[in-house]
Enzyme design. Sequence first.
Site, PDB file in Angstrom:
ATOM      1  N   HIS A 174       0.243  -1.445  -0.210  1.00 42.26           N
ATOM      2  CA  HIS A 174       0.163  -0.342   0.386  1.00 42.26           C
ATOM      3  C   HIS A 174       0.804   1.012  -0.374  1.00 42.26           C
ATOM      4  CE1 HIS A 174      -2.594  -3.224   0.952  1.00 42.26           C
ATOM      5  NE2 HIS A 174      -3.980  -1.917   1.280  1.00 42.26           N
ATOM      6  N   ILE A 175       2.100   0.990   0.383  1.00 40.40           N
ATOM      7  CA  ILE A 175       2.443   2.073   0.571  1.00 40.40           C
ATOM      8  C   ILE A 175       3.490   2.447  -0.448  1.00 40.40           C
ATOM      9  CG2 ILE A 175       4.109   3.667   2.093  1.00 40.40           C
ATOM     10  CD1 ILE A 175       3.243   2.417   4.916  1.00 40.40           C
ATOM     11  N   ASP A 194       9.892  -7.016  -4.228  1.00 36.41           N
ATOM     12  CA  ASP A 194       8.866  -7.419  -3.231  1.00 36.41           C
ATOM     13  C   ASP A 194       8.878  -8.813  -3.400  1.00 36.41           C
ATOM     14  OD1 ASP A 194       5.546  -6.089  -1.774  1.00 36.41           O
ATOM     15  OD2 ASP A 194       6.278  -7.799  -2.048  1.00 36.41           O
ATOM     16  N   SER A 252       9.724   1.894   8.309  1.00 41.36           N
ATOM     17  CA  SER A 252       8.537   0.521   8.114  1.00 41.36           C
ATOM     18  C   SER A 252       8.536   0.672   9.236  1.00 41.36           C
ATOM     19  CB  SER A 252       8.953  -0.079   7.436  1.00 41.36           C
ATOM     20  OG  SER A 252      10.404  -1.039   7.245  1.00 41.36           O
ATOM     21  N   ASP A 277      12.312   6.448  10.983  1.00 42.54           N
ATOM     22  CA  ASP A 277      11.009   6.997  11.432  1.00 42.54           C
ATOM     23  C   ASP A 277      10.626   5.975  12.526  1.00 42.54           C
ATOM     24  OD1 ASP A 277       8.668   8.854  11.983  1.00 42.54           O
ATOM     25  OD2 ASP A 277       7.449   7.448  10.929  1.00 42.54           O
ATOM     26  N   GLU A 282      11.293   2.132  20.868  1.00 39.89           N
ATOM     27  CA  GLU A 282      10.921   3.258  20.654  1.00 39.89           C
ATOM     28  C   GLU A 282      10.479   3.320  21.662  1.00 39.89           C
ATOM     29  OE1 GLU A 282       7.669   3.171  17.246  1.00 39.89           O
ATOM     30  OE2 GLU A 282       9.710   2.784  16.079  1.00 39.89           O
ATOM     31  N   HIS A 305       8.393   8.207  15.005  1.00 37.43           N
ATOM     32  CA  HIS A 305       7.470   7.057  14.058  1.00 37.43           C
ATOM     33  C   HIS A 305       5.749   8.521  14.242  1.00 37.43           C
ATOM     34  CE1 HIS A 305       5.710   2.687  14.782  1.00 37.43           C
ATOM     35  NE2 HIS A 305       5.210   3.316  13.719  1.00 37.43           N
ATOM     36  N   GLY A 307       5.278   8.985  10.832  1.00 40.41           N
ATOM     37  CA  GLY A 307       5.257   8.234   9.018  1.00 40.41           C
ATOM     38  C   GLY A 307       3.704   8.786   8.615  1.00 40.41           C
ATOM     39  N   GLY A 308       2.294   8.328   9.459  1.00 41.08           N
ATOM     40  CA  GLY A 308       1.376   8.035   9.244  1.00 41.08           C
ATOM     41  C   GLY A 308       0.432   8.903  10.262  1.00 41.08           C
TER      42      GLY A 308
HETATM   43  P1  NAI Z   1       1.588  -3.283   2.850  1.00 39.70           P
HETATM   44  O1  NAI Z   1       1.484  -4.714   3.808  1.00 39.70           O
HETATM   45  O2  NAI Z   1       0.413  -3.106   2.284  1.00 39.70           O
HETATM   46  O3  NAI Z   1       3.407  -3.761   1.610  1.00 39.70           O
HETATM   47  C1  NAI Z   1       4.129  -4.370   2.282  1.00 39.70           C
HETATM   48  C2  NAI Z   1       4.876  -5.239   1.063  1.00 39.70           C
HETATM   49  O4  NAI Z   1       6.227  -5.463   1.737  1.00 39.70           O
HETATM   50  C3  NAI Z   1       4.121  -6.185   0.290  1.00 39.70           C
HETATM   51  O5  NAI Z   1       3.574  -6.120  -0.813  1.00 39.70           O
HETATM   52  C4  NAI Z   1       4.758  -7.369   0.673  1.00 39.70           C
HETATM   53  O6  NAI Z   1       4.430  -8.413   0.033  1.00 39.70           O
HETATM   54  C5  NAI Z   1       6.513  -7.197   1.048  1.00 39.70           C
HETATM   55  N1  NAI Z   1       7.301  -8.658   1.251  1.00 39.70           N
HETATM   56  C6  NAI Z   1       6.229  -8.417   2.900  1.00 39.70           C
HETATM   57  N2  NAI Z   1       8.327  -9.254   3.384  1.00 39.70           N
HETATM   58  C7  NAI Z   1       9.065  -8.623   2.175  1.00 39.70           C
HETATM   59  C8  NAI Z   1      10.069  -8.910   2.703  1.00 39.70           C
HETATM   60  N3  NAI Z   1      10.674 -10.049   2.738  1.00 39.70           N
HETATM   61  N4  NAI Z   1      10.901  -8.605   0.809  1.00 39.70           N
HETATM   62  C9  NAI Z   1      10.580  -7.553   0.369  1.00 39.70           C
HETATM   63  N5  NAI Z   1       9.370  -7.429   0.256  1.00 39.70           N
HETATM   64  C10 NAI Z   1       8.212  -8.340   1.443  1.00 39.70           C
HETATM   65  O7  NAI Z   1       2.450  -2.897   3.732  1.00 39.70           O
HETATM   66  P2  NAI Z   1       1.884  -1.101   4.233  1.00 39.70           P
HETATM   67  O8  NAI Z   1       0.864  -0.687   4.926  1.00 39.70           O
HETATM   68  O9  NAI Z   1       2.513  -1.011   2.557  1.00 39.70           O
HETATM   69  O10 NAI Z   1       3.030  -0.564   5.534  1.00 39.70           O
HETATM   70  C11 NAI Z   1       4.186  -1.172   5.452  1.00 39.70           C
HETATM   71  C12 NAI Z   1       5.107  -1.077   6.595  1.00 39.70           C
HETATM   72  O11 NAI Z   1       4.611   0.945   6.833  1.00 39.70           O
HETATM   73  C13 NAI Z   1       4.942  -1.575   7.290  1.00 39.70           C
HETATM   74  O12 NAI Z   1       5.779  -2.224   8.229  1.00 39.70           O
HETATM   75  C14 NAI Z   1       4.033  -1.411   8.372  1.00 39.70           C
HETATM   76  O13 NAI Z   1       3.860  -1.038  10.139  1.00 39.70           O
HETATM   77  C15 NAI Z   1       4.377   0.433   8.484  1.00 39.70           C
HETATM   78  N6  NAI Z   1       4.134   1.892   8.315  1.00 39.70           N
HETATM   79  C16 NAI Z   1       4.371   2.250   9.781  1.00 39.70           C
HETATM   80  C17 NAI Z   1       3.884   4.160   9.455  1.00 39.70           C
HETATM   81  C18 NAI Z   1       4.460   4.690  10.164  1.00 39.70           C
HETATM   82  O14 NAI Z   1       4.175   5.440  10.373  1.00 39.70           O
HETATM   83  N7  NAI Z   1       5.606   5.529  10.183  1.00 39.70           N
HETATM   84  C19 NAI Z   1       2.855   3.967   8.905  1.00 39.70           C
HETATM   85  C20 NAI Z   1       1.326   3.048   8.569  1.00 39.70           C
HETATM   86  C21 NAI Z   1       2.364   1.440   8.440  1.00 39.70           C
END
Ligand code: NAI
Length: 423
Positions: A174-175, A194, A252, A277, A282, A305, A307-308
């Site tokens: 998603h991100i 990915d 992430s 971030d 933390e 932290h 980012g979101g």
């Molecule tokens: P998502 O689940 O939509 O996307 C994650 C992607 O990573 C998926 O396409 C998955 O196939 C891929 N993936 C999983 N394991 C992998 C690996 N070993 N190598 C390569 N790709 C791999 O998640 P989303 O929403 O995009 O979030 C991503 C990260 O951002 C999460 O860890 C989430 O906790 C973090 N996050 C951080 C925020 C912040 O405030 N800094 C706010 C929102 C999310």
Amino acid sequence: MTDRPPGAASAGPPARLSLPKGNIRILLLEGVHKSAIERLKAAGYSNVEALSEALDEAALTERIAQAHVVGIRSRTQLTGSVLAAARRLFCIGCFCIGTNQVDLTTARAAGIPVFNAPYSNTRSVAEMVIGEIVMLLRGITRKSALAHAGRWDKTAKNAFELRGKVLGIVGYGHIGSQLSVLAEAMGMQVRYFDIEPKMALGNAMPCTSLGELLSAAQIVTLHVPETPATRGMIGPAEIRAMPEGSYLINASRGTVVDIDALAAALRDRHLAGAAIDVFPREPATNDDPFESPLQGLDNTILTPHVGGSTQEAQLNIGLEVAEKMIKYSDNGSTVGAVNFPEVSLPVKDRGVRFLHIHRNVPGVLLQMNDVFSSRGLNIAAQYLQTDGDIGYVVVDAEGAMDPPAILEALRHIAGTIRARHLY
Ligand code: NAI
């Protein structure tokens, strides 16, 4: 509305079996965004009480006993003992990303689905990363600190446009995919890696390995979940595989990057900068101290932290969770539940809809069907989903019937956790 969940307090009058919307009591805690309240009211749920703070366990236990639906953020602890007092509760909304603050197993055993908003803040993260790329490539943190200290550092040295640079996105979910679109709009070339096959957006190009991406990109940004495979995914070897003078961004999870290896690479200038971030450790609250080996390093952006964390994300989280709660209450749909069989249901257009949650033991469906057929009722539609120890069946029944009597019969089927019918 609901029957009594297992282990629930036995004091007080028995909960009614079904309720019209206006009588469904919704308790929202911790300043849930007003978008949720407005959405719930627009859907006919007029009985919404919204408190700005979290409640301590005693107050929460008392208040939750009266609530049919509760909405929380991350500070409210819905423990097993709190849930045992929640004898009317049939739905929990977490107006945040995580659901660790809820005893999901107890909620599930009591037939209570828990909803959250895993993706409402993803645009906010993608935007912050774009901003950080600009800041890093222009050395803004250093120039800003100097200007604050009364020093004028007007130079083009080590300052770059991002147009034409290669951005390597690890995790194209998603991100990562939203970032891909924004980065291309800024003129960057996007490569991504990915573990799942992902459709490339725009002109983005996939890499077949992490190593290929690390060596190809001038800026690497991480958007993977925390899993055993991503823990320590970017260690000393991966950092040294990045070209000299490149940049690393992690918004992430803190465990994905070896922070000591990153600090060493920033100190010896192998990396030209980083924006971090999320951290392996933390602070639990804003009053706790924060320490990191990255503190004091040049051209390193450290953020807590956030980012979101934007107003828009809060608004969208309010809408997303309210929508899921409404769908479940109105319709029985459990799509997006984190602890429950997921069933996507069409809007009921005829008959009466019965929802039956039970332990996943043989024979329940047969007995349910018997309740309807023995009364000469027609089952217009039936939906079933099981998930381990829980079964969830939804029946749309037609014919002359007394819904409370049918509900009573359904409740007497062995293994029933709870049942309700929809108005
Ligand atoms: P998502 O689940 O939509 O996307 C994650 C992607 O990573 C998926 O396409 C998955 O196939 C891929 N993936 C999983 N394991 C992998 C690996 N070993 N190598 C390569 N790709 C791999 O998640 P989303 O929403 O995009 O979030 C991503 C990260 O951002 C999460 O860890 C989430 O906790 C973090 N996050 C951080 C925020 C912040 O405030 N800094 C706010 C929102 C999310």
